[in-house]
Enzyme design. Structure first.
Site, PDB file in Angstrom:
ATOM      1  N   CYS A 229     -21.155 -10.896  29.890  1.00 16.94           N
ATOM      2  CA  CYS A 229     -22.080 -10.591  28.790  1.00 16.94           C
ATOM      3  C   CYS A 229     -23.096  -9.529  29.220  1.00 16.94           C
ATOM      4  CB  CYS A 229     -22.790 -11.860  28.332  1.00 16.94           C
ATOM      5  SG  CYS A 229     -24.081 -11.579  27.101  1.00 16.94           S
TER       6      CYS A 229
ATOM      7  N   CYS B 168     -26.723 -10.733  28.984  1.00 19.29           N
ATOM      8  CA  CYS B 168     -27.047 -11.654  30.078  1.00 19.29           C
ATOM      9  C   CYS B 168     -27.382 -10.878  31.357  1.00 19.29           C
ATOM     10  CB  CYS B 168     -25.880 -12.604  30.334  1.00 19.29           C
ATOM     11  SG  CYS B 168     -25.404 -13.589  28.888  1.00 19.29           S
TER      12      CYS B 168
END
Length: 422
Positions: A19, A22
């Site tokens: 991600c 993230c």
């Protein structure tokens, strides 16, 4: 972690290794952990790969791969604020503390009021209203603080019609909750947790969607100090302040810097400065049909929206969804080509080239196949004719053979006749 987590308060980032959001949060998250540790906070900070430990993530209701939760006993609180160090730490300290924080003195009340732009206070003793207040606080502590105080702790200018009472302090004044006029306490607190006038950005606009209010925005350029930009902003501020009693249940007021976000939301290019009213619940919006010259024009525009005479644009219907898909695709392509033309040519040109070659190959193969089949059929028919009738030479030989056979027969008959004569 599952067995021992209830012994402590945990602030956990549930992430996915692939991600991008993230990865962007990772350095901020490390700073959060270090500062929480240095300040002696009881909150422990950690992170968990939601893809490797999907069963635990599901147990805590993790829906996305970029979820921040504070785990406190049997409760799990979602963080929905900006991904900045200060905002995350403020959220952790607020939720980790007591639901209702007592204000024992006027000095403490003044100190807290300076720190918070919006302040909810329960005034009075034990009552059903207090039980409801505690219940709402357990739900909305993720957004704001909740306090309790006795009546003598409040400033002298505060006058309460009765006790117990729930009061919100904001915008330099206060407002008392009235069950008959304001409805459910949870809905009232959710509506009142914002100031009357806001500097609106994309995140704030998303949060305002939970209030059910229409959002009246002056779309301006903060760096532009021209009269028109300043005038529209002042008009919205005056309406928010002077007409609160008329509109605060239905409208939130503010201004937005720049039109990039609003253009993507409306799928249109708005010329700034301008005024737009958004319905975040169904993606409708309203534009004034005449120039807003003063506060009275703005009030008339709002009243037209409330009584249904103003034309609503946009929405979440099927045609608008199709338009949204086309607009988003177009915006993505344009943004890629603007940022990196070579990358855009590679990402979009290469697949289109491959698809074009495939289509050309398919069409060409079908055409050649049809010609070949036609020629094969023609040849087969020709062979069949030659097989059934023979070649011209064979036919001529057969004809000559028949002529030869007939000539021999005639000669024999002549011989027989001559012999009979003899």
């Amino acid at each position: 972690f599952k067995e021992n987590r209830k012994d402590d308060i945990w602030l956990v980032d549930f992430y996915a290794p692939w991600c991008g959001h993230c990865k962007k949060l990772e350095p901020v998250w490390n700073e959060v952990g270090m500062e929480m540790k240095n300040m002696g906070s009881p909150v422990k900070v950690g992170k968990m790969d939601a893809t490797s430990f999907s069963s635990i993530a599901s147990e805590f209701g993790v829906r996305g791969k970029k979820t921040i939760k504070l785990l406190k006993g049997d409760l799990a609180y979602n963080y929905r604020g900006p991904r900045t160090k200060d905002d995350i730490i403020e959220f952790a300290n607020r939720v980790a503390g007591p639901l209702i924080r007592p204000l024992p003195s006027q000095h403490m009340f003044e100190h807290v009021q300076k720190r918070h732009r919006v302040l909810f206070v329960y005034v009075g003793g034990e009552s059903p209203l207090k039980e409801k207040y505690i219940e709402v606080a357990s739900e909305l502590i993720v957004y704001t603080y909740f306090f309790s105080a006795s009546e003598d702790v409040l400033p002298e200018y505060v006058t309460l019609p009765e006790l117990p009472a729930v009061v919100v302090f904001k915008d330099g004044t206060y407002f008392v909750y009235d069950e008959y006029e304001d409805g459910d306490l949870s809905s009232w607190i959710n509506r009142e947790r914002f100031q009357g006038y806001l500097n609106v950005d994309g995140f704030t606009l998303y949060e305002l969607g939970d209030t059910g209010k229409l959002v009246a925005i002056a779309v301006i350029d903060d760096k532009n100090s021209s009269v028109e930009h300043t005038r529209l902003k002042s008009i919205i501020q005056e309406v928010a302040r002077d007409y609160r009693d008329h509109f605060h249940r239905d409208f939130q007021f503010g201004h937005m810097d720049g039109n990039d976000y609003i253009n993507s939301l409306l799928m249109d290019d708005l010329t700034i400065p301008t005024i737009v009213v958004l319905n975040t619940s169904n993606q409708q919006y309203f534009l004034p049909d005449r120039h807003i010259e003063n506060t009275e024009d703005m009030v008339q525009f709002i009243n037209d929206i409330l009584d249904g005479t103003a034309e609503a644009q946009g929405g979440d219907g099927l045609l608008q969804r199709i338009k949204r898909i086309i607009y988003d695709a177009k915006s993505t392509v344009v943004s890629v080509f603007k940022s990196s033309p070579l990358l855009g040519c590679f990402l979009f040109g290469l697949p289109l080239g491959v698809i074009s070659i495939m289509c050309y190959g398919i069409c060409t193969a079908d055409t050649d196949g049809g010609v070949d089949e036609h020629e094969a059929a023609k040849k087969e028919n020709g062979d069949r004719e030659l097989t059934d009738e023979g070649s011209e030479e064979e036919q001529e030989e057969e004809k000559n053979g028949k002529y030869t056979e007939l000539s021999d027969g005639e000669l024999k008959q002549k011989d027989i006749v001559e012999k009979k004569k003899d």
